[in-house]
Structures are given as C-alpha cells and as structure tokens.
Design an enzyme around this catalytic site. Structure first.
Site, mmCIF file in Angstrom:
data_model
loop_
_atom_site.group_PDB
_atom_site.id
_atom_site.type_symbol
_atom_site.label_atom_id
_atom_site.label_comp_id
_atom_site.label_asym_id
_atom_site.label_seq_id
_atom_site.Cartn_x
_atom_site.Cartn_y
_atom_site.Cartn_z
ATOM 1 C CE1 TYR A 95 -3.800 2.359 0.374
ATOM 2 C CE2 TYR A 95 -2.351 3.495 1.933
ATOM 3 C CZ TYR A 95 -3.485 3.478 1.133
ATOM 4 O OH TYR A 95 -4.300 4.580 1.078
ATOM 5 C CG ASP B 18 -10.378 8.548 -2.440
ATOM 6 O OD1 ASP B 18 -11.163 8.659 -1.475
ATOM 7 O OD2 ASP B 18 -9.471 7.701 -2.455
ATOM 8 C CD GLU C 165 -13.133 -0.044 -3.894
ATOM 9 O OE1 GLU C 165 -12.396 -0.677 -4.684
ATOM 10 O OE2 GLU C 165 -12.762 0.978 -3.295
#
Ligand code: DGY
Length: 435
Positions: free
Chosen positions: A89, A174, A398
């Site tokens: 990540y 985002d 998602e």
C-alpha cells in the site's frame, strides 16, 4: 416489497457475505479488502461493525473499539490505522509522518493525519439497536470517546457550519467532481518521487488519475510539514471544501449521539448546539441552480455544480426537505442501477472511475434509509432493490457501473458484504418493514 426480493435465493449470499467479513478480519479489525486496502479504514470499519452485528454482536463492538484505539488525544479519529506494515500500500505511515503530530498525544497506533466521514456514532447506535442488552455497557464505555471525536469534527472542520475536508481522502469520495476546482488550484511541485500501488491491484481506468494522485500526495506533504496542526492547515491550505458527505453524516451522527446521551442519562446541551450549527451549515450547501446539495469551495465561494450520491444523504441527516426530489427522480430515471455517484448527464460522468459515476452500496444504504424515514418509500424501495440486484448479479464488489452493473474496484469487499447483511438481503432485519 419489489419482485426482485421474491426471486433471490438469499441463503448462499448471506453465507458468502459472512465469509467475506471473516476473510477480511485481521483480529479485532477488518480490512476493506485484501491487497488494495490492507489496513483499518475509519468508515469502512464502522460499516464492518454494522455487518458483524447481523451475526456476531460481540465482534461488531470490537470493530468499533479497535478503531477508537487509534484515536488521537485531541479527539481526531484517523482515516487509516496502520496496525501492521504492508508494502503493498502507498502512502504508508512513513509518508504520513504523524509520529510527532500536534494533537496525537500518547496514542501509539501508527495512523494517517486526516479523518473520514464521521458515520461511526450513527452506526454504533444501529449496532446498539440490534441488541440493546449486549450493547448498553459497550455503548456507555464508548460514549466519551464518541463525544470527543465529534467535538473535534466541530472544532476543526465546521468553521462554516458545514463540515469541510482538508484532503479529498477525508470525504471518502476521493476523485469526486466535487473537488475538481479545488484540486486544479494546487500546483503539485515538490512531490517526492513515488510509486502508486493501487493500480497494481485494480485496473487504472477504475481509479483516480495520476494528476489526482500527485495532488493527494502534495496535500499529505503539506499537512506533514505542519505537523498536522489543524489551525495552520485551515489557514494556509489551498484546499478547503465544505462537503455534503461530511456534513450529512455528522448531522445524522449527532442526532444518534443525542439518542445515546438520553439513553445513558448524559447531558445533551453540547450536542444540541452541534445539531443547530450543522443544520445551518447544511443549508449553506443547497445549490438552487442544480436543485441539490453541493460541495462548496471555501477558498473561492464557488459551488462544484455536482449532483452526486452524497447530495441525497440529506434525508438520512434528518432534513425534511423535498427540494431535491425531482433531481433524484431524474438521476435515477437515467441509471439502470442507482444511485450513481455522479449524474449520468454530467460531462464529468465516468461509469467505472471510482467516485465519478459508479454505484456504492454504503451510499445507497444511508440514502435509502433516510428516504424511508422521511416517507419516500418508493424511492427507498427502488434503491434497495437495485443494491440487491447489483450484488446478486455481480458479487460483493467495491462499486458497480450504474449503466450495466459491471463490478469494479476491489472484490470480496467488506462494506458491500456488510450492507448486504444489514439491509439489502431479503433476510436482513432492516428495522423497517417499509423498504
Ligand atoms: C486510497 O488509498 O485509495 C484510499 O481511498 C485513501 O484513503
């Protein structure tokens, strides 16, 4: 109840959703999905708790309690807790540099330096309602920490009444078009070279652009350079946008926190003050030109002109306001599956790119529950039906294309599984027979 629920064989999907929550359980906390998001995220975790509440109430509370182990001394509840390091990540704890942040105090859990939509009080209240007997002591123990988090939200983000974000990641949405103007105002000079990890896990077409990423990292460096000092960031950052997601989730949470205060015999005066201020702030986000609640750039005073799914959280926030109903109906009529995160007629609409078009189960959960509470039962039923169909036909992705349901982003996703168990499944105890 719409036909779709009569045709669903719920049992295997219920089992699969439970399996996903267990699969993503890292021992006391749940990752959103393996690989793409290997840590504990703030609002993902609150939804994970909601999902666990359908079959393991102790584990539900534990999720929320572990999240609060990362709370800073100043009340801030970080958006990511880096419980153990994962090189898959970016940006990890070394980029955030919060070890010596002002306000962090004695908290030892490595974390990011920003927060996320403050849904946790509302969902903790829902977890309490799922089993009041098991929940009362847990809620009572959590209560002071919840209050200190919302006190931080009000003191550090609500200068306009509406709740602002200091980074697009804080809104959880985002790359929403809501921030396009504010992002364009950032010249990302001086960003240290970096390698994105997200596009190693997921098709780049489904993720924010490189131009977005440079600015995300620039804003992280900006906060780190100020030791995450909220006063300095609020005064100096080029990015400050009042956001419907933050405002409506804070308002809903404040109302549910007030319910918790009453249950526990706590004084409600401070919370009443927050509710009044948030209602005034929410009114500032009404954009008559688009017929919806909108993001407001606090640096320029401009609305984004964005009809997003966050616009329709107004009812979940408890606003008795029908002004955006026609807009909702128009947006839903154009989409095969609702609610799209961006109006399909907008030039910024992109069916698969993260928050610029796709449908998100958690947003549907909040929006439709609010609609049902405000008597918009037909709209709520369509959204619940769409959410169920998306999952039945495409799995626990998602997010999904509003045009044809194409699953996108990460798979075996915690909050999609949680929303299934808590609400979208025909077997879910929604707490309401009307949706
Ligand atoms: C990511 O890494 O994409 C997250 O949304 C940041 O919180």
């Amino acid at each position: 109840m719409t036909d779709v629920f009569d045709t669903i064989d719920a049992a295997p999907l219920d089992r699969e959703a439970e399996r996903i929550l267990r699969l993503n359980d890292r021992g006391g906390y749940t990752v959103p999905t393996e690989g793409l998001y290997p840590y504990q995220w703030n609002w993902d975790s609150a939804f994970a708790g909601l999902g666990f509440a359908a079959f393991d109430i102790d584990r539900a509370w534990q999720e929320i309690e572990t999240l609060f182990n990362g709370q800073w001394d100043n009340g801030m509840l970080p958006h990511i807790l880096f419980h153990r390091s994962d090189p898959g990540y970016f940006p990890g704890p070394e980029v955030w540099g919060t070890e010596d942040a002002l306000g962090r105090g004695a908290c030892t859990v490595p974390s990011s330096g920003i927060s996320q939509p403050p849904v946790v009080a509302a969902l903790a209240w829902r977890i309490y309602q799922a089993d009041p007997e098991a929940g009362r002591a847990r809620l009572a123990a959590l209560y002071p920490r919840l209050v200190s988090y919302y006190r931080w939200v009000m003191a550090s983000r609500a200068e306009s009444g509406a709740v602002a974000i200091s980074h697009p990641w804080e809104a959880g949405r985002d790359n929403a078009p809501d921030w396009d103007e504010a992002m364009a105002g950032i010249d990302p000079v001086g960003v240290a070279p970096y390698t994105r990890r997200d596009t190693g896990h997921v098709d780049a077409r489904m993720r924010p652009t490189q131009a977005d990423y440079d600015r995300y990292i620039w804003l992280v460096q900006f906060g780190r350079d100020r030791r995450w000092d909220e006063t300095a960031i609020a005064a100096e950052s080029p990015f400050r946008v009042a956001d419907p997601t933050m405002t409506f989730t804070a308002l809903r949470s404040a109302r549910d926190l007030r319910r918790a205060a009453e249950l526990l015999g706590e004084d409600t005066g401070e919370i009443d003050g927050w509710i009044t201020r948030l209602e005034e702030g929410a009114a500032r986000l009404w954009n008559a030109e688009i017929g919806a609640y909108d993001a407001l750039n606090l640096r320029t005073g401009n609305f984004a002109g964005s009809v997003s799914n966050a616009s329709f959280l107004c009812w979940w926030a408890g606003l008795e306001d029908r002004r955006s109903l026609d807009t909702l109906r128009r947006v839903m009529a154009a989409a095969r599956f609702g609610i799209p995160s961006q109006d399909l007629s907008a030039t910024s609409f992109d069916p698969l790119r993260y928050w610029r078009g796709p449908v998100w189960a958690i947003m549907n959960y909040m929006a439709a529950n609010g609609m049902a509470e405000q008597g918009l039962t037909e709209e709520a039923a369509r959204i619940r039906g769409d959410t169920a169909r998306l999952i039945v036909e495409n799995g626990f992705a998602e997010y999904f294309s509003p045009e044809d349901g194409t699953p996108a982003g990460g798979a075996t996703f915690t909050w999609t599984a949680a929303v299934w168990l808590a609400w979208a499944s025909p077997t879910a105890d929604t707490g309401r027979g009307d949706i």
